[in-house]
Design a protein around this motif. Sequence first.
Motif, short mmCIF file in Angstrom:
data_model
loop_
_atom_site.label_atom_id
_atom_site.label_comp_id
_atom_site.label_asym_id
_atom_site.label_seq_id
_atom_site.Cartn_x
_atom_site.Cartn_y
_atom_site.Cartn_z
N GLY A 1 0.81 -1.22 0.00
CA GLY A 1 0.00 0.00 0.00
C GLY A 1 0.84 1.27 0.00
O GLY A 1 0.52 2.23 -0.70
N SER A 2 1.92 1.26 0.77
CA SER A 2 2.80 2.44 0.82
C SER A 2 3.41 2.71 -0.54
O SER A 2 3.50 3.86 -0.99
N TYR A 3 3.83 1.65 -1.21
CA TYR A 3 4.41 1.80 -2.55
C TYR A 3 3.34 2.28 -3.52
O TYR A 3 3.58 3.17 -4.34
N GLN A 4 2.16 1.70 -3.44
CA GLN A 4 1.10 2.02 -4.38
C GLN A 4 0.66 3.48 -4.28
O GLN A 4 0.27 4.08 -5.28
N ARG A 5 0.76 4.07 -3.11
CA ARG A 5 0.33 5.47 -2.93
C ARG A 5 1.29 6.47 -3.60
O ARG A 5 0.94 7.63 -3.77
N LEU A 6 2.47 6.01 -3.96
CA LEU A 6 3.44 6.89 -4.62
C LEU A 6 3.19 6.93 -6.12
O LEU A 6 2.80 5.92 -6.71
N PRO A 7 3.45 8.09 -6.76
CA PRO A 7 3.36 8.12 -8.23
C PRO A 7 4.42 7.17 -8.82
O PRO A 7 5.55 7.11 -8.31
N ARG A 8 4.05 6.44 -9.85
CA ARG A 8 4.96 5.43 -10.42
C ARG A 8 6.31 6.03 -10.82
O ARG A 8 7.35 5.46 -10.54
N ARG A 9 6.28 7.14 -11.48
CA ARG A 9 7.54 7.72 -11.95
C ARG A 9 8.45 8.05 -10.79
O ARG A 9 9.66 7.83 -10.85
N TYR A 10 7.89 8.56 -9.70
CA TYR A 10 8.69 8.86 -8.53
C TYR A 10 9.18 7.57 -7.87
O TYR A 10 10.36 7.43 -7.55
N ALA A 11 8.27 6.61 -7.67
CA ALA A 11 8.59 5.38 -6.95
C ALA A 11 9.65 4.55 -7.67
O ALA A 11 10.47 3.90 -7.02
N ASP A 12 9.63 4.59 -8.98
CA ASP A 12 10.51 3.70 -9.75
C ASP A 12 11.82 4.36 -10.20
O ASP A 12 12.72 3.66 -10.67
#
Length: 197
Positions: A96-107
């Motif tokens: 859930g914590s990962y999912q709440r981040l925008p993909r471009r930022y998270a990856d």
Amino acid sequence: MAFSALLDRMLGRSPDGGEDRLTLPPPPTAQDVYAALDATEALLTSAALPSVVVARGNRIIGTVRDTVPRLEKVSGSDLGYTVVATATDYLPEAVGSYQRLPRRYADTRPVDGAKTSLMVLVDQLDLLGLTMDRVFDAVYRQDAQELVAQGRFIAEKFGSAGAGGSLRLSKEDHAPVPEAEPESGVAPLAPPQGGNG
């Protein structure tokens, strides 16, 4: 007036000690664990998560599901706590914590040294997967040891499986088997006559 009575009056408590006691919720049941796993599984399939996250998450879910039938056996132990916490807290919170981040930022953005959020999540999932594998092994090891002990007993009692087994019957047990009586109206088969056939 006693000091404790004065303190009770100041805090608005009744002097008879009838204050409400803190009650803890009951521990999660197997059904609660299954419900948490279903919710996390839905999260994994509904969100646009990278395949490395989905595969690791599903592996953990599968291991927890396989462990839950023995949850009562390890209830109250560290193993039981780990199973429940993984299903109800650790795994869904990590995803859930990962999912709440925008993909471009998270990856793409480093957040822990040179590691991106995706790398941090993959490390967490790998650790959870390894931990759940160890818990699974520990939970079922006793059953496996009982199976081995039973197998040794059977081998000792009836002979080795590699030798085809043996019932170790005594000579008295080797009595000839009586021939079955022919049914009425049916002639018994005659033995074949000598000849080349």
